[in-house]
Motif scaffolding. Sequence first.
Motif, PDB file in Angstrom:
ATOM      1  N   UNK A  12      -7.384   0.426  -1.764  1.00  0.00           N
ATOM      2  CA  UNK A  12      -5.934   0.330  -1.585  1.00  0.00           C
ATOM      3  C   UNK A  12      -5.382   1.243  -2.681  1.00  0.00           C
ATOM      4  N   UNK A  13      -4.887   2.436  -2.285  1.00  0.00           N
ATOM      5  CA  UNK A  13      -4.558   3.453  -3.283  1.00  0.00           C
ATOM      6  C   UNK A  13      -3.411   3.032  -4.209  1.00  0.00           C
ATOM      7  N   UNK A  20       0.867  -1.182   0.000  1.00  0.00           N
ATOM      8  CA  UNK A  20       0.000   0.000   0.000  1.00  0.00           C
ATOM      9  C   UNK A  20       0.904   1.234   0.000  1.00  0.00           C
ATOM     10  N   UNK A  58       0.531   4.295   0.533  1.00  0.00           N
ATOM     11  CA  UNK A  58       0.404   5.243   1.648  1.00  0.00           C
ATOM     12  C   UNK A  58       1.105   4.680   2.885  1.00  0.00           C
ATOM     13  N   UNK A  59       0.851   3.401   3.193  1.00  0.00           N
ATOM     14  CA  UNK A  59       1.565   2.797   4.332  1.00  0.00           C
ATOM     15  C   UNK A  59       3.071   2.891   4.114  1.00  0.00           C
ATOM     16  N   UNK A  95       0.883  16.167   2.447  1.00  0.00           N
ATOM     17  CA  UNK A  95       0.825  14.741   2.107  1.00  0.00           C
ATOM     18  C   UNK A  95      -0.571  14.427   1.593  1.00  0.00           C
ATOM     19  N   UNK A  96      -0.662  13.559   0.579  1.00  0.00           N
ATOM     20  CA  UNK A  96      -1.982  13.182   0.087  1.00  0.00           C
ATOM     21  C   UNK A  96      -1.914  11.855  -0.666  1.00  0.00           C
ATOM     22  N   UNK A  97      -3.001  11.090  -0.569  1.00  0.00           N
ATOM     23  CA  UNK A  97      -3.093   9.815  -1.258  1.00  0.00           C
ATOM     24  C   UNK A  97      -4.373   9.103  -0.884  1.00  0.00           C
ATOM     25  N   UNK A  98      -4.946   8.341  -1.845  1.00  0.00           N
ATOM     26  CA  UNK A  98      -6.151   7.560  -1.577  1.00  0.00           C
ATOM     27  C   UNK A  98      -7.405   8.409  -1.514  1.00  0.00           C
ATOM     28  N   UNK A  99      -8.417   7.879  -0.827  1.00  0.00           N
ATOM     29  CA  UNK A  99      -9.722   8.533  -0.768  1.00  0.00           C
ATOM     30  C   UNK A  99      -9.760   9.522   0.381  1.00  0.00           C
ATOM     31  N   UNK A 100      -9.977  10.816   0.070  1.00  0.00           N
ATOM     32  CA  UNK A 100      -9.988  11.826   1.127  1.00  0.00           C
ATOM     33  C   UNK A 100     -11.311  12.572   1.131  1.00  0.00           C
TER      34      UNK A 100
END
Lengths: 456, 456
Positions: A316-317, A222, A224-225, A303-308
Amino acid sequence: MQASQQFINSNKERFLQELFELLRIPSVSADPAYKGDVRRAAEWIVEKLRVAGADNVRLEETPGHPVVYGEKLIDSTLPTVLVYGHYDVQPADPVNLWETPPFEPTIRDEKIYARGSCDDKGQVYMHIKAFEAMNQSGELPCNVKFMIEGEEEIGSDNLEVFVKNNKERLQADVILVSDSAMIANDIPSIESGLRGLSYLEVKVQGPNKDLHSGVYGGAVANPVNILCQMIASLQDEFNRITIPGFYEDVEELSASDRAAMAQTPFDLEAYQKELDIAAVHGESGYTTLERASIRPTLDVNGIWGGYIGEGAKTVLPSVAHAKISMRLVPNQSSNKITELFTKHFLSIAPKGVKVMVTPHHGGEAYVMPTDHVAFQAASEAMEITFGKPAIPTRGGGSIPIVALFEKELGIKSVLMGFGLDSDDIHSPNEHFGLFNFYKGIETIPYFFQKFKQLHS
Amino acid sequence: MQASQQFINSNKERFLQELFELLRIPSVSADPAYKGDVRRAAEWIVEKLRVAGADNVRLEETPGHPVVYGEKLIDSTLPTVLVYGHYDVQPADPVNLWETPPFEPTIRDEKIYARGSCDDKGQVYMHIKAFEAMNQSGELPCNVKFMIEGEEEIGSDNLEVFVKNNKERLQADVILVSDSAMIANDIPSIESGLRGLSYLEVKVQGPNKDLHSGVYGGAVANPVNILCQMIASLQDEFNRITIPGFYEDVEELSASDRAAMAQTPFDLEAYQKELDIAAVHGESGYTTLERASIRPTLDVNGIWGGYIGEGAKTVLPSVAHAKISMRLVPNQSSNKITELFTKHFLSIAPKGVKVMVTPHHGGEAYVMPTDHVAFQAASEAMEITFGKPAIPTRGGGSIPIVALFEKELGIKSVLMGFGLDSDDIHSPNEHFGLFNFYKGIETIPYFFQKFKQLHS
């Protein structure tokens, strides 16, 4: 400087209304959407410099935003002061946190609220008005040159080219900059140093598309992780930066220098209360003042990623991004640190992701000897208007261009700023005290006077 | 089922056009902006159930989105099948990555491209059309009840209340659900288990406003750096989750079960190629299939904080957010895990920040014994239409409501899904094969037939 001070006194309201005009122009250099407004701000400065009495005022084109140049050369035997400042401003985001619109200046509690009020339009305009006062009163003690740029908030790349191409025209005995802060309105101070900067953007690419976290979760990296793990690993439990070689060139202050610094008035409780934090946080073994000035840092600026969006999306971005900047101290090279970061960041990426690092901009740290005549002139000027000597401080911020001035023009810059750390520059509700605006205009003529005396 | 199959054959094009009508309704349950569309989708389903021949069809109001109920009770001595599905869909973000608009169904390479085409509108509609076929052909072997909800993608909270308040009306011998995937079009399979879910949103609050990273950087806790550190610490170097007690109730599969699982057809190279990743990534000691089905996970579904616009902004952000979800396995309690996460996450927050944790929704894992008559009926039905027996698999996704059905109604659910893992549900360009849509409609009548036979 009697006549100048009288001129200032009798024109205060006009000076303020003119500044409001400038503050209403949203000259955000980072965002292409404001390109036209940035230019309008430049043209407005040109007009005001002419009115104030400057000669050869012109708008110097660059591949980016223009530089405003102007001068008043009264006598080649007199010293020359080059005034530097910038008319561009930081983005106003998050706009919803502003109590009044960022580009509609408003007075509250004796303060001017607007983006750029302190950084740097308000402080630039102090110089234009102080010049007008000295000029109109026939009290101008030195030659003056103005160089006001529109890309300070995005790295001054084009000003660097302009400086290299205009070394002759920009010759001066000192560069005077008001783009920094004092300790307090009753504790005048002058920055004897600034931190450098390395700013990068990173991208962590995982799978080639967003995935269902139930179907793929646990089996696919993932991003983001992973990005969180990579960022976390850049600092150890003592909040020291783990990038190999990062501290190699860091100038360690002597015990006596640190002892002197410890004398700077500082109220930790008030500091925490102002920010509503239960504790400060930083590199072990250093005080808050040291952490914020003589020590390098690493901060995620975004910071940014995935569903916000609203609610929950079990995704799972595919990709995650971050803007990361490091503040540097004297002797650290911005380019070297940028390289060290990039090399290290790529090296710690696990096999399941692809990582990209893109440098944004950087700049070198800077030190101004406190025994320099210009520093002394600034100190004495402030003593006249504040009634007490200015304390030398080390600033945590960066004005990358001053290091470049020294390198390319061989001229030192004196950082005589009239803002306060609490002015929320780069934040919502940026403001600049009326006291500070007018005190700046009053102090500048005395700097010219003292500099002329001490220089000879 | 001769007549039913003929009816299906001669109405294929109509079935598809009707499904397109449903797919054009953007029934995104997570976003309040689509509330009206979600309701339109429910009303559309009501209409189609009536036309198909269902009785007592009605739209059951809830505090959120409505539940569609309908039934056909032909003979109280016959077994009753309760069909469950959902008409709501995931958000379409990031919309710019869709090759054709998410709510304008398009056929490419024999596949229906649209949000919800597979999850779950396409699969719900297979049941409505299969029922119509059996009903119109006078071949309906069992009583049927339909319960189609509009909040599956946001946790089915209101359906839970509806189920508790309608235990009598919902009595049935089995619940039939098509909201999952098969291994491949030539490898039919049925999920004998699902993972549970705990979904939370976390907020890390640093200073009470965005700060200048030069003035405060290094001295004040940066909530984004801190959030990254906290998230990173939730997994160790073996990608095991570090939350105390997290694995306490995890059901460890026997060596023989794992051996059986290892027989499931799986092509790691094709898997990596499909996702364009150089390596898979997950918990040490488990295969990719195991990581994605029988092991719990922790994924960040979204993260945001600081300046994420164009260019560079040297800001020390005031706050950082993340959406985090954990997939759970049998015996893990969603509520317990949510509590363990919250307690642990708050406990690891440094003093310089304030942390808030808000649970979104959750659900329990589920297991369906492969020797259950309904599982057998599904398996035999698929054998008829696919020409080979269905392989039992363990799904990685979650349908929280099936565990609730068992708890509240005492009824087992059979998960006869016709999608594929590669259908990009929850991703841009979600699609559903025409083969799968029609094969589902053809298979369902045989399930009813076999279930009636095996049940008695």
